[in-house]
Each structure stands twice: as C-alpha cells, then as structure tokens.
Scaffold this motif. Sequence first.
Motif, PDB file in Angstrom:
ATOM      1  N   ALA A 198       0.827  -1.206   0.000  1.00 27.74           N
ATOM      2  CA  ALA A 198       0.000   0.000   0.000  1.00 27.74           C
ATOM      3  C   ALA A 198       0.863   1.257   0.000  1.00 27.74           C
ATOM      4  CB  ALA A 198      -0.936  -0.001   1.207  1.00 27.74           C
ATOM      5  N   PHE A 199       1.963   1.244   0.751  1.00 33.93           N
ATOM      6  CA  PHE A 199       2.842   2.409   0.775  1.00 33.93           C
ATOM      7  C   PHE A 199       3.468   2.643  -0.597  1.00 33.93           C
ATOM      8  CE2 PHE A 199       4.029   4.224   5.044  1.00 33.93           C
ATOM      9  CZ  PHE A 199       4.133   5.514   4.579  1.00 33.93           C
ATOM     10  N   MET A 200       3.868   1.584  -1.273  1.00 30.28           N
ATOM     11  CA  MET A 200       4.437   1.732  -2.607  1.00 30.28           C
ATOM     12  C   MET A 200       3.392   2.232  -3.600  1.00 30.28           C
ATOM     13  SD  MET A 200       7.571   1.391  -2.664  1.00 30.28           S
ATOM     14  CE  MET A 200       9.005   0.659  -1.892  1.00 30.28           C
ATOM     15  N   PHE A 201       2.165   1.760  -3.460  1.00 27.44           N
ATOM     16  CA  PHE A 201       1.085   2.221  -4.330  1.00 27.44           C
ATOM     17  C   PHE A 201       0.864   3.723  -4.150  1.00 27.44           C
ATOM     18  CE2 PHE A 201      -3.330   3.227  -5.241  1.00 27.44           C
ATOM     19  CZ  PHE A 201      -3.552   2.595  -6.449  1.00 27.44           C
ATOM     20  N   VAL A 202       0.790   4.165  -2.912  1.00 26.60           N
ATOM     21  CA  VAL A 202       0.590   5.590  -2.626  1.00 26.60           C
ATOM     22  C   VAL A 202       1.792   6.398  -3.101  1.00 26.60           C
ATOM     23  CG1 VAL A 202       0.304   7.298  -0.789  1.00 26.60           C
ATOM     24  CG2 VAL A 202      -0.976   5.153  -0.700  1.00 26.60           C
TER      25      VAL A 202
END
Length: 336
Positions: free
Chosen positions: A50-54
């Motif tokens: 999720a952090f990489m997506f954001v």
Amino acid sequence: MSNTRIAKWDNLKFLLMLTVVMGHTVDFYTDESMVLGWLNFFIYIFHMPAFMFVSGLFMKNTVNNKKYDRMFSYLILGFATKLFKFIANCIVGRKLKIEYFNEDSIAWYAFAVFMFALVTVYLRRFNRTYVFVLAVILGVMVGYDKSVDTYLSLARIFTFYPFFFAGYCLEGEKIIEKTDRIWVRAVSAVFVVTVAVLTYLNFHKIDWLIKIFKGKYPYNKLPDYDDFGGLFRLGHYIVAFAFVFALIALMPKAKTFISTIGSRTLPIYALHTSVITLLRGFGMDSLLIGLFGVNYVYAIPVAAVLILLVTSLKPFAIMIDKIINPPLSAERVDKQ
C-alpha cells in the motif's frame, strides 16, 4: 495529482506509517506473544504494498516532469536514515558498522522509490498494461534467483515495483470516486475482517508466509514450499492489491489530527527505527517489565504509537526537509 492536500490520502498515510512503526517495534517480541506475532504478520500482508502504491500515486508529477532533484531527495533520505541508525547504535554502545550496498533495514524503501522513479521515467513511454504485466512476472520470478536478495535492495525492488507502477498509472480522484460507495465500503470491511480472523486462527500454520510478504527472501528460504514460491507471491499480489483498495475505501475523508501526522511521514520513516534502538538500548524492556510484569509485551503497541507521535513533531519534519532538499547552488538559482 493536485498540490492541494486531500485528507483521505493523509489519513491513509497515517495508517500505513502507524503499521510501519508498529511492525518494527513489535518485531522484537513476536516470539514472546502469539498476538504480537500475528499482528506483525497481518501488517506485512499490506503495509508496504500500500505504501508503494501511494508513493507511485504521488510521484506522477515528479516522473512526468523528470524532476530528478525530487527523485534524488529519496536517495539522500535513504542514506540519512542509515546515518541516524548508525548514530543510535553508537550512543547505545553497539558494534558500529554500516553497509552502503547491502540493505536489510528500513532504508531500502527510500532507495527503492528513487529507483522506481528513475525506471518509470523510461517505462512510461510503453503500453501501461504491458509494463504492469511484465513487472508482475519479474516480481514473481525473481524469488527463484538465489543470488538476488538484500544487495542494492534488488529483491524488494523487483517485488514491489508492480504496486508503485500501478499507483503511478491510476488517478487518485477516480480511485476515490470508485471506492466511495456504500457497497464497496461494506465489501472492503468484510474482506479486511475476514483476512484478519482467518490469519489469526491459522497463524501457526501460515506464519512462514511472512517471508513472501517481506519480499527480500529467495524462495529457497521457504520451508518445504520453495518450488511453489511463485504461486505464493502471485497470491500475495492479488490479496495485497485487494487490501490497497479496501483501505482506500475505508479511510475517512474528514481532516483530523491524524491527517496532520499523515502529512509528515518522511520524518517518522527516517527516525523511528533509531528511536526504537535508543529506547531498547536504554532499558525500555526493563521499565515496561517493572510497570506491567509478564504482560509488558502488550504495552509495546502503545510504545509504537508514542514513537509515531514524537517523530511526527514539526521540528523533525523541518529538519528532515532541510536534509533531503539541499539548497541549490547560486549558479542553478540564477538559471531559474
């Protein structure tokens, strides 16, 4: 993405940063508490994807306009994070060492974002579906190469690039529009709770899957399942992407104090592992045992929240910003 801050994204970044700090704090105590072991396991299912997506979502402008100075700031951030940890180890009297190229600590994220942005400047010219599918295939296959691990964070770079690229390709406004529906939020809530309950009930049977979630281990590190590592990673991709959109759907849109903390993720990221090192080096465990006895491990999540709050303070945010965004030379300023 607009420069105007959207509370929903800051709220999501708060949650993700909380899980990062929580994971790194409880990781020392997973053998002492099944609950903390499961919590660490559950966090790793989704927090870095999720952090990489954001990160990809908010790097569009940087990539599209080839803002290399902004990309370079992540390289500085990675080395600054390593320096802070080195200083913390020095203060608590641990053996001093630093490795520039073998990255097994939190600094890998900053180095990975730097590489992702550079690579995406080139890859954005190609069909996005083609690039995404290729990224997934490479992410799945890399685990079969025993030589690719923490050196230059290569294993994680291959593993997590699909999430970054997906974030880069999608539009934040459209994501919010599609997920801001009652039935989507209901399904998302059921999905998150179901995964939480199932993983808790079966934790001791599946705890080894955390090696898949962390993305830094070749499949030969899996007990008895190395030949099926690619299938496990592909399954993780599917579950993690579902988590990404579920969390977006469940995030509140209202601006609160957590939105402010969510807007300051970089200082928290850069400093929290050093704070953990200092606290443990100066006897945090002994203090908690004295206060709570054998149940002290259940105070660890509270300590993680306090670490998050302290490292999110504005002076730290200003300090990190000054470090990772150095002033331009006089010649460069004149050209602008």
